[in-house]
Design a protein around this motif. Sequence first.
Motif, PDB file in Angstrom:
ATOM      1  N   LEU A  59       0.815  -1.225   0.000  1.00 26.67           N
ATOM      2  CA  LEU A  59       0.000   0.000   0.000  1.00 26.67           C
ATOM      3  C   LEU A  59       0.849   1.276   0.000  1.00 26.67           C
ATOM      4  N   PRO A  60       1.890   1.382   0.886  1.00 27.53           N
ATOM      5  CA  PRO A  60       2.693   2.609   0.813  1.00 27.53           C
ATOM      6  C   PRO A  60       3.461   2.740  -0.506  1.00 27.53           C
ATOM      7  N   LYS A  61       3.786   1.614  -1.122  1.00 25.76           N
ATOM      8  CA  LYS A  61       4.478   1.690  -2.419  1.00 25.76           C
ATOM      9  C   LYS A  61       3.510   2.176  -3.496  1.00 25.76           C
ATOM     10  N   LEU A  62       2.264   1.687  -3.423  1.00 27.60           N
ATOM     11  CA  LEU A  62       1.244   2.173  -4.361  1.00 27.60           C
ATOM     12  C   LEU A  62       1.057   3.680  -4.163  1.00 27.60           C
ATOM     13  N   ALA A  63       1.040   4.103  -2.890  1.00 29.69           N
ATOM     14  CA  ALA A  63       0.868   5.530  -2.589  1.00 29.69           C
ATOM     15  C   ALA A  63       2.009   6.341  -3.199  1.00 29.69           C
ATOM     16  N   TRP A  64       3.210   5.786  -3.167  1.00 34.02           N
ATOM     17  CA  TRP A  64       4.367   6.509  -3.722  1.00 34.02           C
ATOM     18  C   TRP A  64       4.223   6.611  -5.248  1.00 34.02           C
TER      19      TRP A  64
ATOM     20  N   GLN B 188      -4.797  11.300  -3.934  1.00 37.81           N
ATOM     21  CA  GLN B 188      -5.023   9.856  -3.829  1.00 37.81           C
ATOM     22  C   GLN B 188      -3.940   9.215  -2.956  1.00 37.81           C
ATOM     23  N   SER B 189      -2.714   9.724  -3.114  1.00 41.18           N
ATOM     24  CA  SER B 189      -1.590   9.197  -2.349  1.00 41.18           C
ATOM     25  C   SER B 189      -1.806   9.386  -0.841  1.00 41.18           C
TER      26      SER B 189
ATOM     27  N   GLY C 220      -2.954   6.815   4.333  1.00 43.36           N
ATOM     28  CA  GLY C 220      -3.790   6.692   5.533  1.00 43.36           C
ATOM     29  C   GLY C 220      -4.285   5.261   5.697  1.00 43.36           C
ATOM     30  N   LYS C 221      -4.667   4.650   4.556  1.00 47.32           N
ATOM     31  CA  LYS C 221      -5.149   3.261   4.582  1.00 47.32           C
ATOM     32  C   LYS C 221      -4.000   2.332   4.991  1.00 47.32           C
ATOM     33  N   ALA C 222      -2.812   2.608   4.447  1.00 55.42           N
ATOM     34  CA  ALA C 222      -1.645   1.766   4.785  1.00 55.42           C
ATOM     35  C   ALA C 222      -1.363   1.839   6.276  1.00 55.42           C
ATOM     36  N   ALA C 223      -1.347   3.076   6.806  1.00 55.08           N
ATOM     37  CA  ALA C 223      -1.014   3.257   8.232  1.00 55.08           C
ATOM     38  C   ALA C 223      -2.000   2.514   9.131  1.00 55.08           C
TER      39      ALA C 223
ATOM     40  N   LEU D 266       2.886   7.512   7.961  1.00 56.40           N
ATOM     41  CA  LEU D 266       2.312   8.759   8.494  1.00 56.40           C
ATOM     42  C   LEU D 266       3.226   9.953   8.218  1.00 56.40           C
ATOM     43  N   TYR D 267       4.519   9.699   8.220  1.00 59.08           N
ATOM     44  CA  TYR D 267       5.464  10.776   7.904  1.00 59.08           C
ATOM     45  C   TYR D 267       5.282  11.234   6.450  1.00 59.08           C
ATOM     46  N   TYR D 268       5.266  10.234   5.521  1.00 62.77           N
ATOM     47  CA  TYR D 268       5.105  10.609   4.103  1.00 62.77           C
ATOM     48  C   TYR D 268       3.773  11.316   3.888  1.00 62.77           C
TER      49      TYR D 268
END
Length: 611
Positions: free
Chosen positions: A441-446, A456-457, A462-465, A477-479
Amino acid sequence: MSAPVNAPGYSKAGIRKSRTGRWRAAALITLNVLMIAHIIQWRLMGKTVSPIEPSETMHTLQKGFVNAGFIFFALAILATLIFGRFVCGWGCHILALQDFCGWLLKKMGVHPKPFRSRLLVYVPLLAALYMFVWPTAYRLFARPALEPLIPKFTNHLVTTNFWQTFPPVAVAIPFLFICGFMTVYFLGQKGFCTYACPYGGFFGLADKFSPGKIRVTSACNQCGHCTATCTSNVLVHAEVKQYGMVVDPGCMKCMDCVSVCPNDALFFGFGKPTLMAPKSNAIKRSYSLTWPEEIVGAVVFLGSFLSVRGVYALVPFLMALGCAAVTTFLTLKLWRLLRARELSFYRFNLKSSGKMRQAGWAFAGFACAWILLNAHSGWVRYHEFLGNIAFNKIHLPDELALAQVNPVRWLSPIDRENILQGKEHYVAASRMGLVANSETLPKLAWFEYLSGNAEQSVQTLGKAAAHQKDESKALSLYYRGAILNRLGRYEQARTSLDEALAEREDLILAHQEKGEALWRLGRREEAVTVWTNALQRNAQLVLINNELAGAARLSGNLDEADFYEKQADRFTPNNPLYHWVLARRLEDLGMTQLAEKHLQQAKKIDPAIER
Ligand code: SF4
Ligand code: SF4
């Protein structure tokens, strides 16, 4: 000679009951009690001895962390080289679980039957080589130039994060069910040890060198009670006749055979190791599979293992091996069910006279559901895997990407293609997946951020966290906070960064971004305090030194500004992009004088660079 049926101390088959079984059960129960006590002690005191678990050795070999698991595994292998495979039989919690499951099944009238394969018995050794030898071998050929082959050893005997390397409890429960009940029911009492356990791969090898063996006297009359009792499927009577000792590395020195022998012909003693025993083909083993089935089984095992290992970032290596062993059994049995005229499984008549019975339909239904679940996992894993490959091909530095809200100008056509493909794969995996993958999920966000979709990111992070914890949650949460800052949503950014710092207080970049959010919210004194505290941890932080210089200059403290600026310049790399990033970030904070200085320096080094 057998004792009369139902004589006290004898089984229904007239075989003497093992007296060591009780001692072994006591040892294994004590082991489990000690493990629980270890966890309770950690929960109460916050720190404890690192897990006494062989898998921890991987961290020693790869990162140089000397932990209790490594010391235990090294001592256990040494002990096995001398005494044989006692540690498995008397000191393994997975074996305890299998014994417990076997005992429960017997109480229910089910006596686990061994599944005998010629090829799959090599899985534990291959898995052990993959876990403990391959990483070092890989580093030998593919490590970065300055990295040593053997990492520097550091003391990790005590830990505050005992559970860090273990799967979450939600995974541990199915793990225990699959590697305990299912492997015992389908593959036999030592199903997991025989076809999945990587540690057993090394213990089995060490056992071949050990002089400590179950040996026989001339009192043996080949009654076969020992073989009938052995839950490790060792042909004890045949081996002691042929070699004078048990040579099968699957022998876990449980001592049941010694205890049940009516002639007291067996004993544990030292002598020639297995390797010195003359080769012989006299012992004929009966196998559960034909050669074509063995080959199909090996392919199914590999396919199932690759499908489930790491899927959703949840299924650990050992569990994947256990799942693959069960899938192999079910696939081959299902295949036989479709072809055979007569087939039974335990007391269930699955098919007779070519007609499928009710139990046959139930078995086929369960096997199909299990195989379909595997195939589905394989499909999800395929997309996750290709998404990860695309992700690893993007090398845009975070600082550059996060310098302004749309980083598309820094992406090459190949980067854009990789981002597009990677995004498609991750979206496909997440649409098809049964649960969210906290790593992809965080990779998709990136990918979403890099392709210009910052909004969208933010949502995806938020979903990943929500599915993560500890360090990975803090990073998401930092990103999220950093991107919200670029979007101008400073209050939300500050909240996200505070949440990140609640997970990891030492996440210095989150302090930096939080300071920026506060500055943009007009809470300038608080921002300066946050930056100053961050600088106390690391005086070399270039952007924070610049930010404090800018803040001091704006409030008229020119000496202080001068001090921070000089400190920043000492650590600023002579790189045009680095100066450009500083210029952008300082300009956003209204520190225009410093921003202009860095922009000019960037242009001086690379005149082609644009604002
Ligand atoms: S070792 Fe003992 S139990 Fe095994 S076959 Fe010989 S006499 Fe029977
Ligand atoms: S051969 Fe004997 S000691 Fe070895 S596992 Fe079988 S019963 Fe236990």
